[in-house]
Design a protein around this motif. Structure first.
Motif, PDB file in Angstrom:
ATOM      1  N   ARG A  59      73.127  93.360 -24.235  1.00  0.00           N
ATOM      2  CA  ARG A  59      72.110  93.165 -23.322  1.00  0.00           C
ATOM      3  C   ARG A  59      72.622  92.544 -22.122  1.00  0.00           C
ATOM      4  O   ARG A  59      73.467  91.916 -22.324  1.00  0.00           O
ATOM      5  N   VAL A  60      73.495  93.893 -21.739  1.00  0.00           N
ATOM      6  CA  VAL A  60      74.398  93.837 -20.338  1.00  0.00           C
ATOM      7  C   VAL A  60      74.292  92.986 -19.893  1.00  0.00           C
ATOM      8  O   VAL A  60      75.313  92.082 -18.702  1.00  0.00           O
ATOM      9  N   ALA A  61      72.884  92.763 -18.570  1.00  0.00           N
ATOM     10  CA  ALA A  61      72.555  92.092 -17.618  1.00  0.00           C
ATOM     11  C   ALA A  61      72.282  90.661 -18.810  1.00  0.00           C
ATOM     12  O   ALA A  61      72.793  89.655 -17.523  1.00  0.00           O
ATOM     13  N   TYR A  62      72.351  90.401 -19.036  1.00  0.00           N
ATOM     14  CA  TYR A  62      71.748  89.116 -19.729  1.00  0.00           C
ATOM     15  C   TYR A  62      73.553  88.571 -20.014  1.00  0.00           C
ATOM     16  O   TYR A  62      73.560  87.208 -19.248  1.00  0.00           O
ATOM     17  N   GLN A  63      73.939  88.931 -20.310  1.00  0.00           N
ATOM     18  CA  GLN A  63      75.496  88.162 -20.601  1.00  0.00           C
ATOM     19  C   GLN A  63      76.168  88.392 -18.937  1.00  0.00           C
ATOM     20  O   GLN A  63      76.955  87.412 -19.190  1.00  0.00           O
ATOM     21  N   ARG A  64      76.086  88.863 -17.916  1.00  0.00           N
ATOM     22  CA  ARG A  64      76.502  88.877 -16.494  1.00  0.00           C
ATOM     23  C   ARG A  64      76.025  87.525 -15.885  1.00  0.00           C
ATOM     24  O   ARG A  64      75.511  86.770 -15.384  1.00  0.00           O
TER      25      ARG A  64
END
Length: 549
Positions: A59-64
């Motif tokens: 979940r790249v966007a969640y980590q950002r």
């Protein structure tokens, strides 16, 4: 004005990319009610990714978003519902902690606002609901996979030696996937099994395959240069599908995962006779039970891996010194050195072990022992295994009734499988063991014919002695034959420097089958205790005495 952000996610179980647009639209509507406008750069979304803990890394966007929150660049986060942000208790608790520690505000489209009192109770309830939904989905997937197996279809990617074929009905609707044998790879698999049975180590098999420039399984997923490893060979040879059985929950990955979670897996076998590549006997020879002596292919000496310690049952170490070889138990020696059990027998010689082996061979394959073996062959031919077969079939019928009753209880939603998991596991384990016994019994009985008995009765097994002792044709093949023929070869005592005592147990039927190039009919063992003495003066004179035990 506070900075607002939106997070949206659709998971693999929904498979609707338009879900992202719907979530963002609802979140913007919720933000509008708060008189807030969310800039496009603060809209974060993850597509086709699970909200569980194991899916977080993807979940790249969640980590950002979390980085922006922890850096205090975002003050308010709008989400459609709790499950979009987290379907894991720890992740949900982390968001709750951020609300308390840095004043983050979270607003959901279904009515949760962390600025309002009692929000934690509602958040926790919806988070638990989301977590339970994940578990329910996983259970439904498992039931669906088992159902496909019960209907005769296959799941997962086909292993080495097979290809997958989609099965459709007359209307074109997909019913499932079946596997078909790739004959070229199947022929290679048969060769690998024969190599292993003959005693060749998995490392040597890997060397052979790499020398032939044969690509290993899953070579497309290999990031570097693909090549066969010993562990790859071991996994391939241990796969029960090659004897026509698919084992649900039988993979090493499933077992390791269950062990990590302290759960007990219940294995379930599905017969696939059309996928058989090797016989049960060949597969079993390459995959001996855990308590049996494993096939060993390394070492220069034929008795390496065959000789064991009579105290701790560990393999004896064979050590070369100039022109002689000594044998000893390194495990007992270490225990004595560090103050543990003082049972170390001492050092013997490989020559003494060979003398004991020669003496036993002559006892086993001549005189009374051989006569007993011939009598058992005749008895098997006339009487047959009818009584033992009837007992096994009766017990299997009882186990089948027990399993059906337990399954009915387990499928009852008011009861659940967890109450009967241990009973199911025990019943299935016994059923598997009894079926294996029946299979071996029937296979053995099919080999018992007048021609087979006559062939084994006419053979002079003594010719096997010199060939094995001389290490012919190759050491690893001799070691494999000895491993099947000798069920016990233990150093049990050293009364004095020049005296060694061994205990050996043989299965004469294996030796006769090896010489006659036929199947094993009789598996009755015979045991001896042998004392080997030698003079201290040169030339060496051996004195070998023994008795049947």
């Amino acid at each position: 004005m506070p900075v607002a952000a939106i997070y949206a996610r659709y998971s693999t179980d929904e498979q609707r990319p338009t879900s992202i647009e719907d979530q963002v639209r609802r979140c913007r509507d919720t933000a509008g009610k708060e008189k807030l406008v969310v800039e496009e750069r603060w809209v974060f979304s993850d597509c086709a990714v699970s909200g569980t803990a194991k899916g977080r890394a993807k979940r790249v966007a969640y980590q950002r978003l979390m980085d922006a929150i922890e850096s205090k660049l975002v003050d308010i986060v709008f989400i459609d519902d709790v499950s979009r942000a987290a379907r894991d208790m720890l992740e949900g608790a982390k968001i709750m902690a951020l609300v308390d520690s840095i004043g983050l505000r979270v607003v959901t489209s279904d009515g949760i606002d962390t600025a309002q009192p009692n929000w934690k109770m509602l958040w926790s309830f919806k988070l638990m609901t989301a977590v339970q939904q994940v578990e329910n989905t996983a259970s439904q997937v498992v039931r669906g996979m088992v159902g496909q197996l019960e209907r005769g279809y296959q799941i997962a990617q086909p292993p080495f030696g097979y290809r997958g074929v989609r099965i459709k009905d007359a209307s074109g609707r997909e019913l499932g996937t079946a596997w078909e044998v790739e004959e070229k790879e199947a022929e290679l698999l048969r060769t690998m099994f024969e190599w292993r049975k003959s005693g060749k180590s998995v490392a040597k098999i890997a060397l052979e395959l790499n020398g032939l420039e044969i690509l290993p399984p899953c070579y497309r997923r290999c990031s570097g240069v693909p090549y066969w490893r010993p562990a790859t060979v071991h996994r391939v040879l241990a796969n029960a599908i090659y004897k026509g059985i698919f084992v649900w929950n039988g993979s090493g990955y499933s077992k390791a995962k269950a062990k990590k979670k302290r759960r007990q897996l219940v294995e379930q076998e599905f017969e696939r006779p059309g996928l058989r590549i090797v016989s049960d006997e060949l597969w079993a020879a390459c995959n001996p039970p855990a308590r049996s002596r494993a096939i060993r292919g390394g070492g220069r000496h034929a008795l390496a891996g065959v000789l064991t310690c009579g105290i701790c049952r560990a393999n004896l170490s064979v050590k070369s010194v100039n022109t002689s070889c000594s044998v000893h138990c390194p495990q007992c020696e270490q225990a004595k050195r560090v103050g543990g059990p003082q049972h170390f027998v001492g050092y013997s010689s490989l020559a003494a072990a060979r003398q004991a082996l020669e003496w036993c061979f002559r006892e086993v394959f001549a005189g009374a022992v051989l006569a007993e073996f011939h009598a058992r062959l005749q008895a098997r031919l006339t009487a047959g295994p009818a009584k033992e077969e009837a007992q096994l079939r009766s017990r299997l019928s009882e186990l089948d009734i027990t399993l059906q009753r337990l399954k009915r209880f387990a499928l009852d939603p008011d009861v659940g499988e967890e109450f009967f998991r241990e009973d199911l596991s025990q019943a299935r384990a016994e059923q598997k063991a009894r079926q294996a016994q029946l299979g071996v019994l029937l296979q053995r009985s099919s080999h018992v014919s007048k021609a087979a008995v006559a062939a084994q009765s006419a053979i002079d097994p003594l010719e096997l002695i010199q060939r094995l002792i001389d290490g012919e044709p190759e050491v690893y093949k001799v070691r494999a034959t000895l491993g099947r023929l000798i069920s016990r070869f233990a150093l049990i005592g050293k009364p004095s420097r020049n005296v060694s005592i061994y205990e050996l147990a043989f299965i004469p039927g294996v030796g006769v089958a090896e010489v006659s190039a036929s199947e094993v009919i009789d598996e009755v063992s015979v045991a001896f205790r042998v004392t080997v003495s030698t003079s201290a003066m040169r030339p060496v004179k051996w004195l070998v005495q023994g008795e049947r035990i």
